[in-house]
Design an enzyme around this catalytic site. Structure first.
Site, PDB file in Angstrom:
ATOM      1  N   THR A 194      50.015  26.788 101.387  1.00  0.00           N
ATOM      2  CA  THR A 194      51.268  27.528 101.191  1.00  0.00           C
ATOM      3  C   THR A 194      52.402  26.665 100.627  1.00  0.00           C
ATOM      4  OG1 THR A 194      50.701  28.753 103.177  1.00  0.00           O
ATOM      5  CG2 THR A 194      52.860  29.141 102.314  1.00  0.00           C
ATOM      6  N   ARG A 204      40.348  38.065 103.036  1.00  0.00           N
ATOM      7  CA  ARG A 204      41.151  37.594 104.186  1.00  0.00           C
ATOM      8  C   ARG A 204      42.650  37.538 103.811  1.00  0.00           C
ATOM      9  NH1 ARG A 204      44.903  33.189 104.846  1.00  0.00           N
ATOM     10  NH2 ARG A 204      44.964  32.646 107.038  1.00  0.00           N
ATOM     11  N   GLY A 218      46.550  36.396 105.390  1.00  0.00           N
ATOM     12  CA  GLY A 218      47.193  35.611 106.446  1.00  0.00           C
ATOM     13  C   GLY A 218      48.575  36.129 106.798  1.00  0.00           C
ATOM     14  N   ASP A 219      49.486  35.193 107.008  1.00  0.00           N
ATOM     15  CA  ASP A 219      50.829  35.516 107.489  1.00  0.00           C
ATOM     16  C   ASP A 219      51.838  35.789 106.381  1.00  0.00           C
ATOM     17  OD1 ASP A 219      50.359  32.774 106.793  1.00  0.00           O
ATOM     18  OD2 ASP A 219      52.366  32.314 107.524  1.00  0.00           O
ATOM     19  N   THR A 257      54.519  27.659 107.349  1.00  0.00           N
ATOM     20  CA  THR A 257      53.276  27.292 106.681  1.00  0.00           C
ATOM     21  C   THR A 257      52.284  26.867 107.756  1.00  0.00           C
ATOM     22  OG1 THR A 257      52.241  25.534 105.366  1.00  0.00           O
ATOM     23  CG2 THR A 257      54.429  25.072 106.195  1.00  0.00           C
ATOM     24  N   GLY A 258      51.006  27.110 107.509  1.00  0.00           N
ATOM     25  CA  GLY A 258      50.007  26.715 108.489  1.00  0.00           C
ATOM     26  C   GLY A 258      48.941  27.785 108.653  1.00  0.00           C
ATOM     27  N   GLY A 260      47.596  30.942 109.146  1.00  0.00           N
ATOM     28  CA  GLY A 260      48.272  32.222 109.042  1.00  0.00           C
ATOM     29  C   GLY A 260      48.003  33.148 110.208  1.00  0.00           C
TER      30      GLY A 260
HETATM   31  N1  GLY Z   1      49.791  30.290 105.854  1.00  0.00           N
HETATM   32  C1  GLY Z   1      49.041  30.812 104.786  1.00  0.00           C
HETATM   33  C2  GLY Z   1      47.835  31.502 105.180  1.00  0.00           C
HETATM   34  O1  GLY Z   1      47.321  31.283 106.277  1.00  0.00           O
HETATM   35  O2  GLY Z   1      47.352  32.305 104.418  1.00  0.00           O
END
Ligand code: GLY
Length: 272
Positions: free
Chosen positions: A155, A182, A184-185, A204-205, A207
């Protein structure tokens, strides 16, 4: 006073801090000439998407099938306007498509619908695959799919204020080796990012873990209550499960702060 913070993702190499620095400086130039914080954070994300060292746009991670790249991006400003794209393929700058979604009556577009929306707006086909991302995927396969390495880059993001308004942006290629499809966040408000009248937050991390906690919204609420930015970042990182990556950049009327439970290239610029 204007202020902008940028990051190259939890796990990104601090030796690559010139990337987030360049993004912060260029976004700062927009703020200094009176452009909006939203314009500034989108510009910062474009610069980082175009830098192949970071996992967003060019250089995005490869999915489990060894060839597919699907990207998520989002942006939000203090008026509550939010725009996101998810599972976007073969586009150079997903954050620009997310910014365009903000001007529709929707908050997010995904997959084929996002793809045709981008095409209608004239975004051309572009292959974001890099040798670096393929190498990361081969290393993932050699670890027999046992997850990303500890320095998986994840990210890019930015937060900004012009002293009155706030905005945040994120863009990601997701996690190397994750399933096609998939999400994420990044494309959900309050999960990876949040902006409101008193602050802006970009995470960031991992998600899944960030989204479960609606982490960006929690950070925002604490900043809006007047907590010190550095204290909010440190406390949220301390409470996050240590086995998962987390990085945060935040800005409020009290200033900016950033931090991560991994290494992370991030930068800040400010001016009057
Ligand atoms: N933080 C980005 C993701 O997990 O997609």
């Amino acid at each position: 006073m204007w202020r902008v913070l940028t990051h190259g993702g939890a796990g990104s190499d601090p030796a690559h801090v010139d990337g987030p620095k360049a993004a912060a400086v260029q976004a700062g130039q927009l703020l200094a000439r009176g452009d909006s914080p939203l314009d500034a954070v989108v510009r910062a994300a474009v610069i980082l998407e175009d830098d192949p060292r970071f996992n967003a746009g060019t250089g995005s991670s490869i999915r489990a099938d060894g060839k597919t790249i699907e990207m998520d991006a989002s942006c939000m400003d203090d008026t509550g306007h939010f725009g996101a794209v998810t599972l976007l393929r073969r586009i150079k700058n997903p954050v620009l498509v997310a910014r365009a979604v903000m001007d529709t009556r929707h908050i997010a577009l995904g997959g084929a619908g996002a793809q045709s929306f981008a095409a209608e707006l004239g975004f051309g086909e572009y292959d974001p695959t890099t040798e670096g991302a393929l190498k990361k995927f081969r290393a993932f396969v050699e670890r027999e799919g046992r997850g990303p390495d500890p320095f998986e880059k994840d990210t890019v993001g930015a937060v900004a204020t012009d002293g009155k308004r706030f905005a945040a942006s994120l863009s990601t290629g997701g996690i190397t080796g994750s399933r096609v499809g998939r999400i994420g966040d990044v494309p959900s408000p309050g999960c990876g990012l949040f902006a409101g009248p008193q602050a802006a937050v970009a995470a960031t991390g991992t998600g899944e873990e960030i989204a479960r906690r609606a982490l960006a919204h929690e950070a925002y609420q604490r900043l809006a209550r007047g907590e010190e930015p550095a204290a909010v970042v440190a406390d949220l990182i301390e409470k996050f499960p240590a086995e998962h990556d987390l990085g945060l950049i935040v800005v409020s009327g009290l200033g900016g702060a950033g931090g991560s439970n991994r290494r992370m290239a991030w930068a800040e610029a400010s001016g009057a």
